[in-house]
Design a protein around this motif. Structure first.
Motif: not given
Length: 350
Positions: A92-97, A102-110, A112-118
Motif C-alpha cells: 500500500a505504501t508503494l501505491l501511495l508513493i 503521478d498526481d504531481k508529475y503525470n507519469l508515463k503509463p510505463i 504508472q503500472i510499476i507501483w501496482p505490480i510491485l
C-alpha cells in the motif's frame, strides 16, 4: 468477549476509522493546496469547474493503517500473521508513493503500472495464498502455489485498475468500495464463516470510506487521486482473498464496474488505441451522465447494483453466484448495445 463487549468494540472501531478519515481528509486537502497537487478542469472528461485537491489517497492511507495499528492485536487472532499484514502495508505504501508522484508529475503509463505490480508481488511474497476454490459442480479444486499466485496477481491488479478507471464521478469509488467492505464484514460475522480478524479490518475500511465521503460526495471538496483510487481497489482485492478466497462476493459487488472496464479495454483496442493511455467519455458513468441523470443519481445506480448483488452473494451457493454473474453480463451487453444504438441514431441525425 460477550455480545455487549463485541458491539462496543465494533462501534469504537467504526467511529475511530470514520473520525480519522475525516481528520486526515482535511489534512490531505490542506497539503494538496500547499504543494499544488490539484486536478484542473482542462478537458470535457472532467466534470468539476475549479481546481480540486487530489491527495485523498493520503488521508485514506493514514486513517486506515493507523486504525489497523491501534487494533493490531486483533489482526492475528485468525490464520494471518504480522508478516502478512506488514507486506500488505508495504504494498500500500508503494501505491501511495507512485500515486502521489503521478498526481504531481503525470507519469508515463510505463512508470504508472510499476507501483501496482510491485504492490501485488509484495502481497504474494508475504505468504497470502488461495489453497482451494469451490467447484460449482461440487467439492473443491486444490490450487498449486503457482496457480494461486497467478490468480492473486491478476485479481488484485484487476481490482486496482477497476477502481482507477471507475474514478470519474464524485463519491463513486469510495461508495462502491464501502459497500464491498460492508458485504465482506457481514459475511465474516456469520456463524458459518466467522472470521473476526477480517471482520474488524473490513469495518475499518467501511469507516474510512464513510469518512472520506464527507469530503468526496458531490460536489467533492477533494478527489481520491491516483493513489486513492488504486489503494481502495488494492485493499478490497486483498480482503476478498484473505476472507477465505471469497472472490465471488467481491466480483458480484464490483461486477458492473469490472464489466465496464473490460468493455472499455475492448472498445479502445478496436479503435487501435492503447487501452491504458487513451482516455474518453465512453465509460458507463459518463454515458449515464450524458442521459441527464446527474452525478448523484449516477452514483446511486452503482450503489444499488453493488448492494443488491453483493447481498445476494452472501446467501447464494457457488452455482447461484455463477448464474447471477451471467445475468449481470447479459445486462451489461444489453447496455452496451443500447448505447451503441443511441450513438448511431445521433450520428445519423448529424
Amino acid at each position: 468477549m460477550n455480545m455487549n463487549e463485541l458491539n462496543i468494540t465494533l462501534i469504537l472501531i467504526f467511529s475511530g476509522s470514520f473520525l480519522f478519515s475525516v481528520m486526515f481528509g482535511f489534512l490531505s486537502l490542506y497539503l494538496s493546496r500547499k504543494f499544488n497537487i490539484l486536478d484542473c478542469p482542462k478537458d470535457d472528461r472532467r466534470l468539476h469547474k475549479k481546481p480540486t485537491p487530489l491527495l485523498g489517497g493520503l488521508g485514506i492511507f493514514l486513517s486506515f493503517f493507523l486504525m489497523l495499528f491501534l487494533i493490531s492485536d486483533k489482526l492475528v487472532i485468525g490464520n494471518l500473521e504480522y508478516s502478512h499484514w506488514l507486506l500488505f502495508f508495504l504494498g500500500a505504501t508503494l501505491l501511495l508513493i507512485g500515486g502521489v508522484l503521478d498526481d504531481k508529475y503525470n507519469l508515463k503509463p510505463i512508470f504508472q503500472i510499476i507501483w501496482p505490480i510491485l504492490a501485488v508481488l509484495l502481497v504474494i511474497l508475504g505468504g497470502i495464498n488461495i489453497e482451494k476454490i469451490t467447484n460449482p459442480f461440487g467439492g473443491y479444486l486444490i490450487l498449486t502455489p503457482i496457480i494461486s499466485s497467478i490468480i492473486i496477481f491478476l485479481w488484485i491488479l484487476g481490482m486496482t485498475y477497476t477502481t482507477k478507471l471507475l474514478d470519474g464521478v464524485d463519491g463513486l469509488v469510495s461508495g462502491v468500495v464501502l459497500i464491498g467492505a460492508c458485504i465482506i464484514f457481514l459475511f465474516t460475522v456469520t456463524e458459518k464463516y466467522y472470521q473476526p480478524d477480517i471482520a474488524y479490518v473490513s469495518l475499518v475500511l467501511v469507516g474510512v470510506c464513510a469518512g472520506f465521503l464527507v469530503l468526496n460526495w458531490h460536489p467533492a471538496k477533494i478527489f481520491l487521486g491516483e493513489s486513492g483510487s488504486l489503494l481502495l481497489g488494492y485493499i478490497l482485492g486483498v480482503l476478498a482473498i484473505i476472507s477465505g478466497g471469497k472472490i465471488a462476493i467481491a466480483l458480484l459487488v464490483m461486477a458492473l464496474p469490472l464489466m465496464d472496464v473490460v468493455w472499455t479495454i475492448i472498445r479502445r483496442i478496436r479503435l487501435g488505441k492503447n487501452p491504458f493511455c487513451f482516455a474518453d467519455r465512453k465509460h458507463l458513468h459518463h454515458r449515464l451522465l450524458d442521459l441527464g441523470l446527474g452525478q448523484r443519481k449516477t452514483v446511486l445506480i452503482y450503489y444499488f447494483f453493488a448492494s443488491f448483488f453483493g447481498l445476494l452473494a452472501i446467501f447464494m451457493q457457488s452455482s447461484g453466484k455463477i448464474f447471477t454473474l451471467l445475468f449481470l453480463i447479459f445486462i451489461m451487453i444489453f447496455i452496451v448495445f443500447g448505447f451503441n444504438y443511441l450513438d448511431r441514431r445521433h450520428n445519423i441525425k448529424q
